[in-house]
Design an enzyme around this catalytic site. Structure first.
Site, mmCIF file in Angstrom:
data_model
loop_
_atom_site.group_PDB
_atom_site.id
_atom_site.type_symbol
_atom_site.label_atom_id
_atom_site.label_comp_id
_atom_site.label_asym_id
_atom_site.label_seq_id
_atom_site.Cartn_x
_atom_site.Cartn_y
_atom_site.Cartn_z
ATOM 1 N N PHE A 3 51.658 -22.123 -65.553
ATOM 2 C CA PHE A 3 52.279 -20.992 -64.853
ATOM 3 C C PHE A 3 51.300 -20.384 -63.861
ATOM 4 C CE2 PHE A 3 52.462 -16.386 -64.506
ATOM 5 C CZ PHE A 3 53.725 -16.207 -63.975
ATOM 6 N N GLY B 5 51.419 -16.966 -61.341
ATOM 7 C CA GLY B 5 52.198 -15.820 -60.876
ATOM 8 C C GLY B 5 51.563 -14.539 -61.362
ATOM 9 N N ILE C 209 47.673 -20.354 -67.819
ATOM 10 C CA ILE C 209 48.134 -19.128 -67.168
ATOM 11 C C ILE C 209 47.186 -18.768 -66.019
ATOM 12 C CG2 ILE C 209 48.612 -16.671 -67.524
ATOM 13 C CD1 ILE C 209 50.604 -18.127 -69.116
ATOM 14 N N GLU C 210 47.699 -18.849 -64.788
ATOM 15 C CA GLU C 210 46.929 -18.466 -63.592
ATOM 16 C C GLU C 210 47.584 -17.234 -62.999
ATOM 17 O OE1 GLU C 210 44.300 -19.900 -62.319
ATOM 18 O OE2 GLU C 210 44.255 -21.916 -63.150
ATOM 19 N N CYS C 211 46.959 -16.079 -63.196
ATOM 20 C CA CYS C 211 47.601 -14.842 -62.734
ATOM 21 C C CYS C 211 46.843 -14.219 -61.567
ATOM 22 C CB CYS C 211 47.715 -13.876 -63.884
ATOM 23 S SG CYS C 211 48.771 -14.472 -65.199
#
Ligand code: NDP
Length: 490
Positions: free
Chosen positions: A216, A218, A239-241
């Protein structure tokens, strides 16, 4: 359910510069997403069976096609994001380079390798391999609609997985174009399928049976929802936020280069860059000279020419709120004023001496806004840079201490005497800590992210005295304990 209750079956993507409709796409429901995953699982068997040597020429064919179509694809990016054509081209150039690297390095990184078996395993041959997960679900954002998801897609494919990709609802046409080019280069099986729609389509991908991992990219808020949905079936996640990346400018830095990097890092793509510069901490002795350099450069930029509009119109409200808060809290506007938003565009804003508890310092702004705060010394700069919950990237401008300062920053990537440079180096892992997420795309780590390590211990010969057998004599354990005390008990 009546026809009027039914969810819309299609949605439109718009050109943010004009509001014109540029495409109509299906809203894929849970059943459609599951069907895509099922097809991907069949394709995954074939793709995995090709091995590294069979996959390499096929990925190279896709790379060539993408390289030859850079201008066509850049056109699709421009119409759905509004960014300048050359920025879209740069995004594609980087993505092609990553695809090439991932394909060429997969065998070296993931191929079976022998490891030392150690004293207790002296009769074993030990090895590790990295088989693929099967189907990887990729959920991507709109700000770099090719470069960002390709960090997962290219590496997942090179590792031997197939991919089901859910692009942002703002950039479905870009996702479609990516999948179409791969299908053209490798028509044998659906290696990359695109499912389109809103957040529910992404949520359905998280819950689809047979997904081996979700990658992901976002916002942090959505990342938490994705993780919760994946937890239901114990599906692993990458998870890349977002980020609130800081730049530190040391007293011996090249101030002109630092200012150039701060303005580009903060304002290119209208500031809609996860690793964009949002805060600058400059040492007091050079703060005025640095501010003058930044001001000169930011004043030369024009919203709508130097960079495009807010791709997501609602983001302009966030930017306006952050600017208003920074000014109300006592910040000094060096460039731009309290009202930077007009016609979907945001004018460049540079604000100095903003209190560290202002939302312009603590939250992701995602607009062409730079906060420039003076600090006493490097310790002060590092402390402030590390003070937010985010920890994605950072940059440091320093003559003598660049790498030393980099090592003190709590984040995943640091550019020294540059900005965002780490993103263009395929061998470097990319990802964050804290609210910026976990897991890595790019580099060796990015390839391993889409595999599961498998350990194999092969017995080469039987031990004269069996240790893991009911035939083990009591004297064998006594001898082993004595030997362990001798070796380890010192
Ligand atoms: P969002 O979090 O709004 O959306 C990201 C993706 O998740 C979209 O495809 C979205 O679909 C989808 N989605 C929304 N709700 C759900 C759900 N409940 N379950 C599954 N998927 C869902 O982010 P943005 O698109 O606004 O992207 C901007 C953010 O991305 C910024 O915070 C930026 O910093 C970050 N980012 C991080 C990067 C990194 O590498 N660390 C790189 C680039 C951006 P839909 O669009 O249809 O709602």
């Amino acid at each position: 359910m009546t026809a009027t209750d039914a969810a819309p079956r299609t949605f439109e993507s718009l050109d943010p510069r004009t509001g014109d409709v540029v495409g109509t796409h299906p809203v894929h429901d849970a059943a459609a997403v599951q069907a895509a995953v099922d097809k991907a699982a069949v394709a995954a068997d074939w793709w995995r069976g090709l091995g590294f040597d069979g996959r390499l020429p096929r990925l190279a064919a896709w790379r060539s096609l993408l390289a030859n179509r850079i201008d066509d694809l850049a056109g699709v990016i421009v119409t759905e994001t509004g960014k300048p054509l050359d920025d879209a081209r740069l995004e594609l150039v980087l993505a092609v380079d990553h695809l090439d690297w991932a394909a060429r390095n997969a065998k070296r990184v993931l191929g079976r390798r022998s490891v030392r078996a150690g004293l207790l395993g002296a009769n074993q041959a030990a090895s590790v391999s990295y088989p693929p997960l099967g189907v990887v679900g990729v959920i991507g954002p709109w700000n770099y609609p090719v470069f960002t998801p390709m960090g997962s897609i290219a590496y997942a494919l090179a590792a031997g997985n197939t991919v089901v990709f859910k692009p942002s609802e703002l950039t479905p046409g870009v996702g479609r174009a990516l999948a179409d080019t791969l299908a053209e280069a490798v028509p044998d099986a659906p290696l990359l399928q695109v499912v389109t729609g809103y957040g529910e389509t992404g949520a359905a991908l998280c819950r689809a049976r047979g997904v081996g991992k979700i990658a992901f990219t976002g916002s942090t808020a959505t990342g938490k929802r994705v993780m919760a949905a994946c937890a239901e079936n114990l599906v692993p996640v990458l998870i890349e936020c977002g980020g609130k990346d800081a730049m530190i400018v040391d007293s011996d830095a090249d101030l002109a280069a630092a200012a150039d990097a701060a303005v580009w890092g903060g304002m290119s793509n209208a500031g809609q860059t996860c690793v964009g510069v949002e805060r600058v901490y400059v040492l007091g002795t050079v703060a005025d000279a640095f501010a003058a350099e930044v001001t000169k450069r930011a004043l030369a930029l024009r919203a709508g020419e130097s960079f495009g509009p807010m791709t997501m119109p609602a983001q302009a409200d966030v930017v306006a709120r952050h600017v208003a808060d920074a000014l109300a809290a006592g910040g000094t506007a060096l460039v731009g004023g309290p009202d930077p938003v007009h016609d979907g565009l945001v004018d460049p804003v540079v604000i100095a001496d903003v209190p560290e508890d202002s939302v312009a310092v603590t939250e992701e702004t995602f607009g062409p806004v730079l906060v420039v705060n003076r600090v006493q010394d490097v310790d002060d700069a590092v402390r402030r840079a590390n003070a937010t919950g985010y920890g994605l990237g950072a940059s440091v401008f320093s003559g003598a201490r660049g790498e030393e300062i980099a090592g003190r920053l709590r984040c995943g990537m640091v550019a020294v005497n540059g900005v965002i440079s780490f993103a263009g180096i395929p061998a470097l892992p990319f990802g964050g800590v804290g609210d910026s997420g976990f897991g890595r795309i790019h580099g060796d780590d990015g390839l391993r992210e889409f595999t599961r390590p498998q350990a194999v211990a092969r017995q080469r010969f039987a031990l004269p005295v069996p240790l893991t057998s009911f035939r083990r004599p009591a004297s064998a354990m006594k001898g082993l304990v004595r030997m362990t005390r001798l070796r380890m008990g010192r």
